[in-house]
Design an enzyme around this catalytic site. Structure first.
Site, mmCIF file in Angstrom:
data_model
loop_
_atom_site.group_PDB
_atom_site.id
_atom_site.type_symbol
_atom_site.label_atom_id
_atom_site.label_comp_id
_atom_site.label_asym_id
_atom_site.label_seq_id
_atom_site.Cartn_x
_atom_site.Cartn_y
_atom_site.Cartn_z
ATOM 1 N N HIS A 114 2.312 0.411 -1.936
ATOM 2 C CA HIS A 114 2.162 1.797 -1.516
ATOM 3 C C HIS A 114 1.241 2.898 -2.143
ATOM 4 O O HIS A 114 1.565 3.990 -2.323
ATOM 5 C CB HIS A 114 3.710 2.323 -1.548
ATOM 6 C CG HIS A 114 4.398 1.703 -0.415
ATOM 7 N ND1 HIS A 114 3.910 0.853 0.489
ATOM 8 C CD2 HIS A 114 5.921 1.486 -0.304
ATOM 9 C CE1 HIS A 114 5.178 0.256 1.370
ATOM 10 N NE2 HIS A 114 6.395 0.867 0.577
ATOM 11 N N HIS A 185 7.172 6.163 6.070
ATOM 12 C CA HIS A 185 8.174 5.569 5.483
ATOM 13 C C HIS A 185 9.573 6.043 5.939
ATOM 14 O O HIS A 185 10.323 6.097 5.086
ATOM 15 C CB HIS A 185 7.790 5.140 4.111
ATOM 16 C CG HIS A 185 8.540 3.847 3.521
ATOM 17 N ND1 HIS A 185 9.691 3.656 3.398
ATOM 18 C CD2 HIS A 185 7.919 3.106 2.939
ATOM 19 C CE1 HIS A 185 9.883 2.379 2.855
ATOM 20 N NE2 HIS A 185 8.556 1.897 2.483
ATOM 21 N N GLU A 321 7.666 0.349 9.761
ATOM 22 C CA GLU A 321 6.480 0.864 9.369
ATOM 23 C C GLU A 321 5.402 0.127 10.152
ATOM 24 O O GLU A 321 5.018 -0.939 9.667
ATOM 25 C CB GLU A 321 6.478 0.578 7.913
ATOM 26 C CG GLU A 321 7.680 0.983 6.953
ATOM 27 C CD GLU A 321 7.712 0.179 5.638
ATOM 28 O OE1 GLU A 321 6.755 0.251 4.925
ATOM 29 O OE2 GLU A 321 8.960 -0.066 5.266
HETATM 30 C C1 GLA Z 1 8.326 -1.073 1.441
HETATM 31 C C2 GLA Z 1 8.448 -2.446 0.831
HETATM 32 C C3 GLA Z 1 9.759 -2.715 0.306
HETATM 33 C C4 GLA Z 1 10.410 -1.742 -0.460
HETATM 34 C C5 GLA Z 1 10.242 -0.416 0.232
HETATM 35 C C6 GLA Z 1 10.507 0.812 -0.697
HETATM 36 O O1 GLA Z 1 9.129 -1.214 2.581
HETATM 37 O O2 GLA Z 1 8.041 -3.580 1.690
HETATM 38 O O3 GLA Z 1 9.867 -4.139 -0.519
HETATM 39 O O4 GLA Z 1 9.194 -1.613 -1.781
HETATM 40 O O5 GLA Z 1 9.200 -0.259 0.803
HETATM 41 O O6 GLA Z 1 11.695 0.591 -1.677
#
Ligand code: GLA
Length: 356
Positions: A114, A185, A321
């Site tokens: 991210h 997110h 997402e």
């Molecule tokens: C995304 C990732 C997850 C986790 C979340 C945040 O969805 O794929 O594995 O890291 O973000 O906790």
């Protein structure tokens, strides 16, 4: 620089508290005639609240969020944030462009997640334009920021129409080739009660394939058919019935089939439909993106609380997402994520709120 220092008489623009260095943050609330209200902060270009009606006309906030910037600055698991420069994982934080290897900070096991520890979710965006139906936020991430090449200019527009469509439009440009992948997110629970698990929600994912992952969540590079597996959500399926066939829950990227167009915005295709049979709230997601990470809040473990101080436990919210596939910069067969200096990247996603 934040170009709006006070609300200029606009009652939908409010102070969202101060960062540790004393800078003020802002929250803008979009509202339509149906009474739907969506709040967006310029800290992390974050959706902090989405209030929609259930079938009895009762409005509740259906995303995890807070009414002040402090918990966001301390760090949340990306509640409602805009993710960039690269959403999801880049294996070992490494990729190569034109024979130059780049190294990004490792912030998730052995990998980069991210956009790093201070990605686009942790900065204060400039407010470019606001009115009661839309907010446009902009930021420039400079060459070398979190290890990425090029000065990257990113703009995100959030707009709410009278048909209960929240549209998010991303735009980006760079002066050096660089990987990009943006998403929002938000953690949804359509009951509006984050003490309930999302297991009773019903989900459709318009995806006949997904990208299988290794034990560290890195795609193996193959595409696998979902048919006859717990990943098949092509027909409306109760999440709880499938989640029990996974070790921890879902945290996987689905390869979207582009079939059903949005009736108004027909450059976008239906990716997912999420329904809570109890409240009657339903969410349809349309996008231009090729993938969607379905994440069932597996890492929520009761240590973080809601705004009302109630613990957020595992599987009490889920994320859908829309994005390009994880680790794309290292997978030449995945859709391209390298932005070139002579092009402008655009991408759009709609969250369409309905009542069943
Ligand atoms: C995304 C990732 C997850 C986790 C979340 C945040 O969805 O794929 O594995 O890291 O973000 O906790």
């Amino acid at each position: 620089m934040n170009c709006i220092s006070n609300n200029d008489g606009k009652n939908y623009v409010k102070n969202f508290g101060y960062l540790k260095d004393g800078t003020a943050s802002t929250v803008i609330t979009l509202k339509n005639d149906q009474g739907t209200e969506i709040s967006v902060s310029n800290f992390g270009a974050t959706i902090t609240s989405i209030k929609t009606a259930d079938r009895n006309g009762i409005f509740k906030n259906i995303v995890i969020g807070y009414s002040n910037v402090t918990p966001y600055e301390k760090g949340t698991p990306y509640f409602g944030s805009t993710i960039g420069r690269f959403a999801n994982r880049i294996a070992k934080g490494k990729f190569t462009i034109d024979n130059v290897e780049y190294s990004l900070p490792i912030n998730n096991g052995n990998h980069h997640l991210h956009g790093g520890n201070k990605g686009l979710d942790k900065i204060l965006w400039d407010i470019e334009k606001i009115d009661p139906q839309q907010v446009i936020l902009k930021t420039v991430s400079v060459d070398g920021d979190m290890g990425y090449p090029g000065d990257l200019t990113v703009q995100v527009k959030f707009s709410l129409d009278s048909g209960n469509n929240l549209r998010i439009d991303y735009q980006a440009s760079t002066n050096k080739k660089t990987p990009i992948n943006f998403t929002n997110h938000s953690y949804f629970n359509l009951s509006g009660d984050f003490q309930n698990q999302i297991n009773n929600h019903e989900l459709i994912l318009n995806a006949t394939q997904y990208t299988p992952i290794d034990s560290e969540f890195i795609p193996t590079g193959e595409l696998q058919y979902v048919r006859d597996t717990p990943f098949d959500f092509n027909k409306s399926t109760i999440i709880g019935k499938q989640i029990i066939h996974t070790p921890f829950g879902f945290d996987h990227n689905f390869v979207l089939d582009k079939e059903l167009k949005h009736e108004l915005y027909n450059d976008l295709y239906r990716a997912a439909t999420l329904t809570d049979p109890t409240s009657g709230r339903s969410l349809q997601i349309y996008t231009t993106e090729p993938g969607l990470q379905f994440y069932t809040g597996n890492f929520l473990n009761g240590t973080l609380n809601t705004e009302n101080d109630l613990p957020l436990n595992r599987h009490t919210a889920l994320c859908l997402e829309t994005q390009h596939f994880p680790n794309s910069p290292n997978e030449p067969l995945f859709p391209n994520t390298i932005l070139h200096p002579d092009t402008i990247f655009t991408s759009s996603t709609i969250y369409s709120f309905k009542i069943n």
